[in-house]
Design a protein around this motif. Sequence first.
Motif, PDB file in Angstrom:
ATOM      1  N   ALA A  59      -3.461   9.631   3.091  1.00 18.45           N
ATOM      2  CA  ALA A  59      -3.598   9.442   1.644  1.00 18.45           C
ATOM      3  C   ALA A  59      -4.980   8.878   1.342  1.00 18.45           C
ATOM      4  N   THR A  60      -5.250   8.705   0.060  1.00 24.11           N
ATOM      5  CA  THR A  60      -6.505   8.109  -0.394  1.00 24.11           C
ATOM      6  C   THR A  60      -6.176   7.003  -1.384  1.00 24.11           C
ATOM      7  N   MET A  79      -4.115   2.041   8.562  1.00 19.74           N
ATOM      8  CA  MET A  79      -2.926   2.870   8.351  1.00 19.74           C
ATOM      9  C   MET A  79      -3.270   4.353   8.246  1.00 19.74           C
ATOM     10  N   GLY A  80      -4.547   4.681   8.306  1.00 21.35           N
ATOM     11  CA  GLY A  80      -4.961   6.072   8.187  1.00 21.35           C
ATOM     12  C   GLY A  80      -5.094   6.519   6.746  1.00 21.35           C
ATOM     13  N   ILE A  81      -5.490   5.597   5.891  1.00 20.03           N
ATOM     14  CA  ILE A  81      -5.671   5.899   4.475  1.00 20.03           C
ATOM     15  C   ILE A  81      -7.162   5.840   4.164  1.00 20.03           C
ATOM     16  N   LYS A  82      -7.653   6.869   3.505  1.00 17.21           N
ATOM     17  CA  LYS A  82      -9.067   6.929   3.142  1.00 17.21           C
ATOM     18  C   LYS A  82      -9.310   6.003   1.953  1.00 17.21           C
ATOM     19  N   VAL A  83     -10.335   5.162   2.065  1.00 17.49           N
ATOM     20  CA  VAL A  83     -10.677   4.222   0.999  1.00 17.49           C
ATOM     21  C   VAL A  83     -11.879   4.767   0.237  1.00 17.49           C
ATOM     22  N   GLU A  84     -11.724   4.917  -1.078  1.00 21.82           N
ATOM     23  CA  GLU A  84     -12.826   5.420  -1.910  1.00 21.82           C
ATOM     24  C   GLU A  84     -13.560   4.274  -2.556  1.00 21.82           C
ATOM     25  N   ILE A 136       0.841  -1.201   0.000  1.00 23.88           N
ATOM     26  CA  ILE A 136       0.000   0.000   0.000  1.00 23.88           C
ATOM     27  C   ILE A 136       0.876   1.252   0.000  1.00 23.88           C
ATOM     28  N   LYS A 137       1.873   1.279   0.871  1.00 25.13           N
ATOM     29  CA  LYS A 137       2.763   2.447   0.934  1.00 25.13           C
ATOM     30  C   LYS A 137       3.480   2.662  -0.394  1.00 25.13           C
ATOM     31  N   ALA A 178     -10.610 -10.277  -1.013  1.00 19.74           N
ATOM     32  CA  ALA A 178      -9.224  -9.825  -0.876  1.00 19.74           C
ATOM     33  C   ALA A 178      -9.155  -8.301  -0.840  1.00 19.74           C
ATOM     34  N   LYS A 179      -9.971  -7.643  -1.660  1.00 19.86           N
ATOM     35  CA  LYS A 179     -10.012  -6.176  -1.660  1.00 19.86           C
ATOM     36  C   LYS A 179     -10.465  -5.649  -0.298  1.00 19.86           C
ATOM     37  N   LYS A 180     -11.413  -6.334   0.331  1.00 22.12           N
ATOM     38  CA  LYS A 180     -11.884  -5.912   1.651  1.00 22.12           C
ATOM     39  C   LYS A 180     -10.776  -6.037   2.691  1.00 22.12           C
ATOM     40  N   ILE A 181      -9.984  -7.078   2.586  1.00 17.96           N
ATOM     41  CA  ILE A 181      -8.864  -7.259   3.512  1.00 17.96           C
ATOM     42  C   ILE A 181      -7.844  -6.135   3.324  1.00 17.96           C
ATOM     43  N   VAL A 182      -7.518  -5.842   2.078  1.00 15.87           N
ATOM     44  CA  VAL A 182      -6.558  -4.773   1.774  1.00 15.87           C
ATOM     45  C   VAL A 182      -7.116  -3.424   2.242  1.00 15.87           C
ATOM     46  N   ALA A 183      -8.410  -3.202   2.023  1.00 18.75           N
ATOM     47  CA  ALA A 183      -9.042  -1.948   2.450  1.00 18.75           C
ATOM     48  C   ALA A 183      -8.976  -1.799   3.969  1.00 18.75           C
TER      49      ALA A 183
END
Length: 140
Positions: free
Chosen positions: A98-99, A135-140, A79-80, A124-129
């Motif tokens: 970040a977003t 981590m303090g990242i906004k998920v769109e 992600i980073k 898998a996308k839900k796990i990553v989200a």
Amino acid sequence: MAKKVVGIVKVRIPGGEATPAPPLGPALGQKQIQIAAFVKDFNAKTSKMKGQLLNTYITVYEDKTYTFVTKGTSTSTLIKKKLGIEKGSGEPNKTKVATINQKQLEEIAQEKMAYMSANDIEAAKKIVAGTARAMGIKVE
């Protein structure tokens, strides 16, 4: 008869760049594994993944032999890297750093799919989200 397992060592090692230095050396030394032999084997097997921080599980047997499995780079590292940030937020519920969009989530999920317990790409996308939110990242 199968070999008796005496321990499992879990470490994060840069692919193709393992050294006998900590944390690897002391962890293997405690299990009485030949560190130089492991470093040589690991670097040979992971030379194509040079520089990636790999989650590695080393199974140590009673006769001082070992096997190891690499589980790929951690989700947070991916992600980073994808977002070009250095670190997550110290206060993820308050400060967003970040977003991430759905396309980026899917790319990371596809890369991690082999190592996840998810049955399909949406799970898998839900796990990553979830990791991104932590981590303090906004998920769109």
